[in-house]
Scaffold this active site. Sequence first.
Site, PDB file in Angstrom:
ATOM      1  N   ASP A 119      57.513  53.343  49.490  1.00 52.84           N
ATOM      2  CA  ASP A 119      58.651  53.622  48.637  1.00 52.84           C
ATOM      3  C   ASP A 119      58.165  54.662  47.613  1.00 52.84           C
ATOM      4  O   ASP A 119      56.958  54.809  47.402  1.00 52.84           O
ATOM      5  CB  ASP A 119      59.077  52.316  47.948  1.00 52.84           C
ATOM      6  CG  ASP A 119      60.058  52.550  46.823  1.00 52.84           C
ATOM      7  OD1 ASP A 119      61.061  53.248  47.033  1.00 52.84           O
ATOM      8  OD2 ASP A 119      59.800  52.053  45.701  1.00 52.84           O
ATOM      9  N   ASP A 174      60.063  55.688  44.096  1.00 49.79           N
ATOM     10  CA  ASP A 174      60.304  55.395  42.684  1.00 49.79           C
ATOM     11  C   ASP A 174      59.695  54.052  42.274  1.00 49.79           C
ATOM     12  O   ASP A 174      59.961  53.029  42.916  1.00 49.79           O
ATOM     13  CB  ASP A 174      61.801  55.392  42.385  1.00 49.79           C
ATOM     14  CG  ASP A 174      62.426  56.773  42.570  1.00 49.79           C
ATOM     15  OD1 ASP A 174      63.279  57.144  41.753  1.00 49.79           O
ATOM     16  OD2 ASP A 174      62.058  57.477  43.524  1.00 49.79           O
ATOM     17  N   GLU A 231      61.952  55.830  37.760  1.00 51.99           N
ATOM     18  CA  GLU A 231      63.124  55.783  38.632  1.00 51.99           C
ATOM     19  C   GLU A 231      63.850  57.101  38.365  1.00 51.99           C
ATOM     20  O   GLU A 231      64.445  57.293  37.300  1.00 51.99           O
ATOM     21  CB  GLU A 231      64.027  54.587  38.278  1.00 51.99           C
ATOM     22  CG  GLU A 231      63.421  53.235  38.594  1.00 51.99           C
ATOM     23  CD  GLU A 231      63.402  52.909  40.091  1.00 51.99           C
ATOM     24  OE1 GLU A 231      64.212  53.477  40.837  1.00 51.99           O
ATOM     25  OE2 GLU A 231      62.550  52.089  40.492  1.00 51.99           O
ATOM     26  N   ARG A 256      75.883  55.263  40.613  1.00 49.22           N
ATOM     27  CA  ARG A 256      74.919  55.917  39.722  1.00 49.22           C
ATOM     28  C   ARG A 256      74.962  57.433  39.868  1.00 49.22           C
ATOM     29  O   ARG A 256      74.929  58.167  38.884  1.00 49.22           O
ATOM     30  CB  ARG A 256      73.501  55.389  40.009  1.00 49.22           C
ATOM     31  CG  ARG A 256      73.281  53.991  39.474  1.00 49.22           C
ATOM     32  CD  ARG A 256      71.937  53.433  39.858  1.00 49.22           C
ATOM     33  NE  ARG A 256      71.894  52.985  41.245  1.00 49.22           N
ATOM     34  CZ  ARG A 256      70.783  52.672  41.900  1.00 49.22           C
ATOM     35  NH1 ARG A 256      69.617  52.794  41.304  1.00 49.22           N
ATOM     36  NH2 ARG A 256      70.829  52.252  43.140  1.00 49.22           N
ATOM     37  N   GLY A 305      65.041  55.534  48.485  1.00 44.08           N
ATOM     38  CA  GLY A 305      66.448  55.541  48.093  1.00 44.08           C
ATOM     39  C   GLY A 305      66.697  56.612  47.048  1.00 44.08           C
ATOM     40  O   GLY A 305      67.804  56.754  46.543  1.00 44.08           O
ATOM     41  N   ASP A 316      58.373  48.017  45.773  1.00 41.57           N
ATOM     42  CA  ASP A 316      58.472  47.211  44.547  1.00 41.57           C
ATOM     43  C   ASP A 316      59.821  46.528  44.370  1.00 41.57           C
ATOM     44  O   ASP A 316      59.938  45.593  43.580  1.00 41.57           O
ATOM     45  CB  ASP A 316      58.213  48.099  43.316  1.00 41.57           C
ATOM     46  CG  ASP A 316      59.368  49.051  43.055  1.00 41.57           C
ATOM     47  OD1 ASP A 316      60.088  48.876  42.052  1.00 41.57           O
ATOM     48  OD2 ASP A 316      59.581  49.974  43.864  1.00 41.57           O
ATOM     49  N   ASN A 340      65.266  46.575  47.867  1.00 42.98           N
ATOM     50  CA  ASN A 340      65.620  47.404  49.030  1.00 42.98           C
ATOM     51  C   ASN A 340      64.391  47.794  49.860  1.00 42.98           C
ATOM     52  O   ASN A 340      64.516  48.458  50.886  1.00 42.98           O
ATOM     53  CB  ASN A 340      66.429  48.644  48.608  1.00 42.98           C
ATOM     54  CG  ASN A 340      65.618  49.623  47.795  1.00 42.98           C
ATOM     55  OD1 ASN A 340      64.682  49.251  47.093  1.00 42.98           O
ATOM     56  ND2 ASN A 340      65.975  50.892  47.856  1.00 42.98           N
TER      57      ASN A 340
END
Length: 235
Positions: free
Chosen positions: A29, A31, A38, A75, A120, A191, A194
């Site tokens: 992942d 972020d 993020e 968002r 993501g 983390d 998702n």
Amino acid sequence: MPQEFAPGLVIQDFTPPLDLSQYKLIAFDMDSTLINIECVDEIADAAGRKAEVAAITEAAMRGEITDYKDSLRQRVALLKGVTVAHMEQVYNERLQLNPGAAELVAACKEAGLKVLLVSGGFTFFTDRIRARLGIDFARSNVLEVVDGVLTGRMVDQPWGDICDGEEKRRTLLEVSTLMGIPASQTIAMGDGANDLPMMGVAGLSVAYHAKPRVRAQALVAINQGGLDRLLELRA
């Protein structure tokens, strides 16, 4: 039962030593895993909407929002009007690799693993991190830009619309199939909620400074220190 292998390094249903050469692919992942921020929250800061966006991000990462795609669309809509110049500023001034990121990626490559970045987040950042770390494959979301300004929408891609938890899982399996290896020869590191779908199919799942739900399900949890603490499990 989870057991502390070393301070801040927890293992469960996994018996060291870790032999990296048994694996062929590691998926990260981005972020809050490979990097310290993020990105969507920091971009929102430019629009004066950081608190609003960060609250949605936090709930999504804890797994309290079940529709990740919808939460991301909400968002991104709040980012309308932010300039590409501001995103450059976020990359240059706020984004840092997490401690041990470069070291872990280098050790995995040295052991013969391919490296996948599946996020993501957004290609604006993943493209740069991919180049910076020499990552082999990447999949993430594309922000729509018109005249140097975000429209508040994302662009559909050949594989689908949004890289959510299910798409992360699918990508890990797709890349392992292309490489001709079973999922048991993959490592997945993340983390947030998702990341659980891809961590669930990988041979080794690693939680990094993760949400409680993710730590509870991972075979290895790095709760203190850098990403390269995974290497402490080697013989």
